[in-house]
Every structure is written in C-alpha cells, then in structure tokens.
Scaffold this active site. Sequence first.
Site, PDB file in Angstrom:
ATOM      1  N   GLU A  93      -3.684  -4.060  -1.303  1.00  0.00           N
ATOM      2  CA  GLU A  93      -3.898  -2.741  -1.893  1.00  0.00           C
ATOM      3  C   GLU A  93      -3.536  -1.632  -0.918  1.00  0.00           C
ATOM      4  O   GLU A  93      -2.961  -0.622  -1.298  1.00  0.00           O
ATOM      5  CB  GLU A  93      -5.381  -2.582  -2.313  1.00  0.00           C
ATOM      6  CG  GLU A  93      -5.662  -1.321  -3.137  1.00  0.00           C
ATOM      7  CD  GLU A  93      -6.017  -0.092  -2.294  1.00  0.00           C
ATOM      8  OE1 GLU A  93      -5.989   1.021  -2.842  1.00  0.00           O
ATOM      9  OE2 GLU A  93      -6.307  -0.236  -1.100  1.00  0.00           O
ATOM     10  N   GLU A  94      -3.849  -1.851   0.357  1.00  0.00           N
ATOM     11  CA  GLU A  94      -3.751  -0.746   1.325  1.00  0.00           C
ATOM     12  C   GLU A  94      -2.332  -0.263   1.589  1.00  0.00           C
ATOM     13  O   GLU A  94      -2.100   0.923   1.765  1.00  0.00           O
ATOM     14  CB  GLU A  94      -4.418  -1.135   2.658  1.00  0.00           C
ATOM     15  CG  GLU A  94      -5.936  -1.311   2.582  1.00  0.00           C
ATOM     16  CD  GLU A  94      -6.683  -0.027   2.264  1.00  0.00           C
ATOM     17  OE1 GLU A  94      -6.052   1.007   2.055  1.00  0.00           O
ATOM     18  OE2 GLU A  94      -7.937  -0.088   2.203  1.00  0.00           O
ATOM     19  N   HIS A 126     -11.046   3.593   6.648  1.00  0.00           N
ATOM     20  CA  HIS A 126      -9.812   3.332   7.431  1.00  0.00           C
ATOM     21  C   HIS A 126      -9.993   3.565   8.928  1.00  0.00           C
ATOM     22  O   HIS A 126      -9.008   3.777   9.636  1.00  0.00           O
ATOM     23  CB  HIS A 126      -8.637   4.195   6.932  1.00  0.00           C
ATOM     24  CG  HIS A 126      -8.234   3.919   5.519  1.00  0.00           C
ATOM     25  ND1 HIS A 126      -7.185   4.571   4.908  1.00  0.00           N
ATOM     26  CD2 HIS A 126      -8.718   3.043   4.594  1.00  0.00           C
ATOM     27  CE1 HIS A 126      -7.054   4.117   3.662  1.00  0.00           C
ATOM     28  NE2 HIS A 126      -7.975   3.199   3.445  1.00  0.00           N
TER      29      HIS A 126
END
Lengths: 457, 457
Positions: free
Chosen positions: B325-326, B423
């Site tokens: 996803e990132e 993050h």
Amino acid sequence: MKKLLFLFLFTSLFGFAQNSDENQLKEIYKSALTNSKCYTWLDDLSNKIGSRLSGSVGAQKAVEYTKTQMEALGGFDKVYLQEVMVPKWVRGEKETAYILDNKTKIKVPVCALGGSVATSKKGVTAEVIEVHSLKELETLGIDKIKGKIVFFNRPMDNAQIESMNAYGGAGDQRWSGAREASKFGAVATIVRSLNFRLDDFPHTGSQSYGDIPKMQYIPTAAISTNGAELLSKKLKQNSKLTFYLKQSCQQMEEVLSYNVIGEIKGTEHPENIIVVGGHLDSWDLADGSHDDGAGCVQSMEVANIFKNIGYKPKNTIRVVMFMNEENGGRGGKKYQELAQINKENHIFALESDSGGFSPRGFSFESDDTNFAKISNWKTLFEPYLIHSFTKGHGGSDIEPLTSTKIVKAGLHPDSQRYFDYHHAANDTFDAINKRELELGAATMTSLIYLIDKYGIE
Amino acid sequence: MKKLLFLFLFTSLFGFAQNSDENQLKEIYKSALTNSKCYTWLDDLSNKIGSRLSGSVGAQKAVEYTKTQMEALGGFDKVYLQEVMVPKWVRGEKETAYILDNKTKIKVPVCALGGSVATSKKGVTAEVIEVHSLKELETLGIDKIKGKIVFFNRPMDNAQIESMNAYGGAGDQRWSGAREASKFGAVATIVRSLNFRLDDFPHTGSQSYGDIPKMQYIPTAAISTNGAELLSKKLKQNSKLTFYLKQSCQQMEEVLSYNVIGEIKGTEHPENIIVVGGHLDSWDLADGSHDDGAGCVQSMEVANIFKNIGYKPKNTIRVVMFMNEENGGRGGKKYQELAQINKENHIFALESDSGGFSPRGFSFESDDTNFAKISNWKTLFEPYLIHSFTKGHGGSDIEPLTSTKIVKAGLHPDSQRYFDYHHAANDTFDAINKRELELGAATMTSLIYLIDKYGIE
C-alpha cells in the site's frame, strides 16, 4: 411575519439559534486549536512544578502559579484564593517489597496507598493469603487471615467498555481492603494496581480505615499488575511463601492551602454563577498531567478562549482550581461552605477530571427538563465528534455544591488509556497530546457558552 | 398474527432485529476485550519482525507469519497467497543533513522520501528557498529557484478537527514537491514532516516524479518539524545560508511478493464475498504498529471473534493482508485484477488503515439506499461509543475493487495522535493501547456481522 413566528417557534422548540451558535462553536474550536495557552500551562505545572499532593511544596507552588497566570491572562475581573485546611500525608522513603519463596527473594514494585500507616522500621514479613473480594474475607474468617498479609487481586473487568466502570468495580479493594482485613487480624494488605495493562507501575490512591480504632490500622500498599500476576503464580506453587513490605509513610498535621479562583463578572446576571474547574492537587508519584493538571489548564483555557473570541458572558463565570480532591476533597467542601454562607446562586458546574484525552461528550447530573434541553444541542457538537450526552456523575469537587437549581456536568474524554497512567509514576506530560487537550478545552467552552446564553430551566 | 406482521414490518423497516443483534454485538465486544489474539499478533509483527517495506526481508517474514497464524487459527476454510510484483526501494545509509550558516554547522533530522533518488556520494550543498505551496514555485519562477534547494514548509492546518483533513491539505508538498521544483531547476527538495507536533522525527512517505524524464529526478527528503522551524528561523536571519543533504537511497528491480488471504466459505451465499483487510507492508523507519500492523491484526481478529462466538457467516468472508500500500498499491490492484478474472461478486469491503486508536465509527463509500440502511444500525453501536457514520473514503487497498454492487468502508479511529507516529521511527508497539486495538476489531466485526446477516440492497 409568518417567517418570524416560525423562527421563534423553531428557536424556542429546540432551545437554540442554530446558525449563530454553529459559528460561535467554530470560533471556539478554532481558537483552542490555534491560539491556546493550556498546553504551555500544563508543561509548566508538570515540568516546572511537578507533583502536587495536598500540603506539599508543589501544591503551594501550583497555587501561586495558577493565580499568577490567571492574573496575567487579563480576562478576569478578579482572581483570589479561598483558604482551606488540608490533610498532609507524606510517603517518606521509597517502599520496598519482596516475595520470599524458599531461598529466592524477588523484588516487586509497590507503593503505599494514600493515608496508609507505615510498617515498623524493620518492615513486615508474613505469609500471604490471596482474595478477590471483600466478601471472600468474611468467608475465610479470622482463622485463615490472622497474622497474614491479605493480597487483593481482583483485576479490573476487561469486558467493560468504559474504563471508569471497571475502576468502580475493582475500587473497593483499595478503598476498604485494609480496614476490612484488619478486622480479621491481617497484618498488612497488598492491592493489585487499578490498571488494565500488565506493567511495572504501582498505582497509588486513597484508602480509608473508616472508624476502626487507630491501633488497628495496618499498612496497605499497591503492587504493580505484573507484580500481582507473579505473586499469584508463586502462591499457586507455594502457598507458604512469605512477603516482605517496608514503607515509612506518615500522616502529618493539617496545613493551610487554597482553592484558586478566577472570576469573570456576568454582564446581565452577575448573581448567577457558572463554575468550571479541575483539581490542582495530584498524587506524589508523578506530575499528575492527566490527573488533573489537564482539567485545571482546560478550565483556565475556557477564560482564554472567551477572551480571544471576545465573548462576554451574561452570567458570572468562575474558573476554580480545587485543592485536595485526591485525599480529602476539602477544596470542594470549602467552596460549597462559602457559597452557602455568601448565599450564592450557582446554576451550573462543570468539572474536567478524567484525563486530557480526546473528548467524547459529557455526563450530566440534571433533571429531565434540563437534560432534554441540553441534549438538543448535540447536533451543534457533532462536527467536533462530540456525541455522548449521558446522565451520570459530574465530578468529585463539584459534588458537594448545592443551589436552588443547579445542573452539574463532567467532561467525558476517551477513557481507554486513563488507567495506564492514573495515580502512577508515568502520569507525566509526555502522555498528553496537545490537540486532544485543546479539543477538550473547546468542548468545555462550547457547553459553558450555551449554558450561559440559554440558561437552565 | 398481527403481532407477527408488525414485527415483520418493523424489522424490514429498520433493517435489523434489535434484540438478537444487541446480544450478538455484546458477545462480539466481550470476546474482543477478553479473549483476543490481535495484541499478541501485533507484538510479534512489530517486535519479532519489525519494519516491512515492500520487497524487504521483513515484508516476506510478515507474509509467512500471517499465513501461518491464520492457518493455526483454525477458523478458515483456506489460507492462501496471491502473487504480486512489487517495487523495491531501499534507504541505504542513514541520511545526513546540515544547516551551514556562516561558520556554524547544525545537524538536522531528515529522511529520504520513499522513491527518491540519492544525492551524489558527496551530497548536495546549495542555498535554500523556502516556499509554502506548489503555486508559490510558479510565482517565484526559474530565476529564483534554479540551483537551489527548495524547502516546502507549509504546516498541517491545526484548525482542522480531523487530522486526516490536515494531512490531505499539506500532502501535495511531499507527493509532488520534487517533481514541480525540478521543473524550475531546483537541485533537491526538503519537505516539512507531516506532523502536527514539534519534535525531532522526520516522517517519510511516498513521493512521485510523475512523468518528468529520469535525468531530471532530484533528491527529496523530509525534515522533522523542529528542524523545519529552525531552518525557517535561520533563513530569516541569513537568506544566503546553505544546506547540505546526503542520502543514498535506491530504486531496485521489482520483486515477487504476496497478498495473504484467509477465507471462510459462506454457508448460504458462498458466491458473495465480504473483504476485511489492512496492509501488511510498512515504511522502513519503524515497526509500523499503527500503520498498518494494527489494521492487519484487527482484520485477522474478525475471524477469531467469529470463531469464538460460534458465528458462521452466510457469505464468504475474506481476511486480506494487502501488500505494498505504501509505495505502489500493487496488492490492492492485483486483488481486483484476479477478482475480475475469476468473475467474483464482492458485496462489501472494509479496510482498517488509520491507526489502532479508539474507534469512533466508519466512513462509507456507498449509494444512498445502503448508507441509509447501514445508518439505521447506529443505535446498536452507541453502547460502544461508536457514533460516526459518514460518507467518505474506504481505504487505499480496496479502492481498486469494483463489483456489480459493492459498498466499501473504512474504520474511523480517533485521529488526533495518528500523525505523531505516521511514517516515523516512533510508530512502534509501545504506542498501541491493547483495549483501543481490540475495540477497533470488535467494531469492525460488528459491522461485518450486520452486513453478512442483512446483505446490501
């Protein structure tokens, strides 16, 4: 004409003017999130002053600090102190405790409960009997208990959604455990910390010997949840193990302390008083950032927000820093005593004393009429994710307050993390999130604004 | 007869049978709070495996771990992998950055943004131009920008109530900053971390060079919020200061990875599929406990709760750990691609990818009819302090998913603390509260139970 009539009906039916109030709440939340002082105040209270147990130097410094800050803020008509005599209990040397299991000696984290007596200088060593309720003591009786250390080990009930309910459900062990165990000849009690998590922090808090004779007072301490799990496990393996506890806490003479009050005089009904407050004292193991530094600075922020948005309350607003909630409740009682003497008319009181976490709503001590009226304002709060308006406890400090007609409320923040920190050494400033604190202050300010504008019935 | 008719009308009108559903939700929440595995799973993912950037050893271990755990759970009819090629980007040596102000050299915390190119081995040193928007770049033009490091310093908007909105409002600097600055001849970009707090953690995240030629790619890094404040202050004092940045990140060849899927076959409509998932990959600076280890283990917990309470779903339930996803979204795209090929009928998809904090509700991608139907269930959730049912984004991984008729939803946890960790190197297991994680899992399970029972229109 019809339009006006409709508007009038609508407004009176729902008890508020949707649009102007929507805008006012927008201003309030914006001010809190972009122009607040509460986080800085709390930083000072926590990191420059630190713990503030009644009668301590920290408590006195906190009185001076909050008085000075409220005076400097400029929004108050007067800032003053209310004298109040408070109990002074000191922990003394750090407590020591060991599980003595055959030849092994395992150190476990404990702390004396507030108000406990000390052990002898040598400490107390005895066999341990684990129980899970006060009732179980009775069942066991004097034969099984006499000469032993009673270990209360009923955990907080994880199945509860609100952590406060789990706290309430386990709290009798801490409050009454020593008193009840003493009646059966116990020599000390150890109480599992009121904390859901398994960790190494012992959590202190008040306990009461009730009306048993002083000579029957026995030392009582909290043990960390990990410590409690370990002790319970070891007892299953060896019911004859012993436990060593040493603590040197002491109840001193009462001392003079203060409630700190900032007052904004009402423009239309100065005789009607609205109180918003928290308690300035904290337990001695940490900064008390959540309990209840947060509630104090949020209450002060109400005045700051009113100043910033230029709102002049119609009724008199009092921001009150109550003293001695934790181990006596003297500040709240004194406030009420003086309110009675001065024949003051309080219409509303709001306390924030459940931590500085994301606000979820309020619990109200109110009659049905006012509760219905206030509940109609819920839609105004929804954009700010404030949904929970329930009937329930307002707060310990405002509990004694009576008046001809008064509604009381408690801010209801998210409660899941509260007992990770409550009365323990990790209730420190780093556990506070600035935005959560500010959102709480905005939520309190919004309710006070609406109460001030529309009054109570 | 009349009673039955009334009951039927009532049930169909409101779309649910209040009492049995109330009881079922009680069981679900109780199971989550007293008998869950999600916290232990997350402990393993975070502390035994650690960071899981696509293509890393951690990501591969996480695939194996979650597959093994779902197999061991016993509630699934099958557990399988879906092959997916993913980009692999590596950070290389820790980045270095200095503010060079006359003779002083101040180290500041930076980290390369995901997908960035490296600097030369010697690093890049240049004057700095501070801007607050992509538009400002255009206004300044090539004359002011060429040869310089562009410093994007627009903070997240504190006035937003939902932190996600503030993130959205500041994110273009990170995503497109380097691409746009490169067009005006910048040699690198430094972007203020997407974090409300003032602290020392640089926050990474994806960026895109779009379709500019590879030779125009310039290095881009995030700077901590404290670092950004300092740089901005120093620039006001000396606009000619220079900035040094060295980073050695690299885009590697794509590698084979996997979505991990656990499937419970529906008892009545096995052809109808309900997806619940999170993404298994995380950024490389930390454990990714909130983003999105939490969402993964909560999704697995849905199956554990169904097993514990003995609920057999009518439709097929798929617990999906999406990969990548990132920095690519390949897992979500691959899942959709295969669903199309296999002509699968998805009726509902739920993603948890906003942190493991106290749940507040859901955002729905839904037509009005189904949104109204689902909104009627709100009262069932109120005892659990779940109030927020809004229309909005479901989740990145389920975004590509299409079907004849599908409703999508995203779990909406309290968002205030999310960007303290997002993050960054502090997105670790200790920032997770067990009960908050479990309450999120229970909330997801409750919605899936209701969707499974009543279907979508």
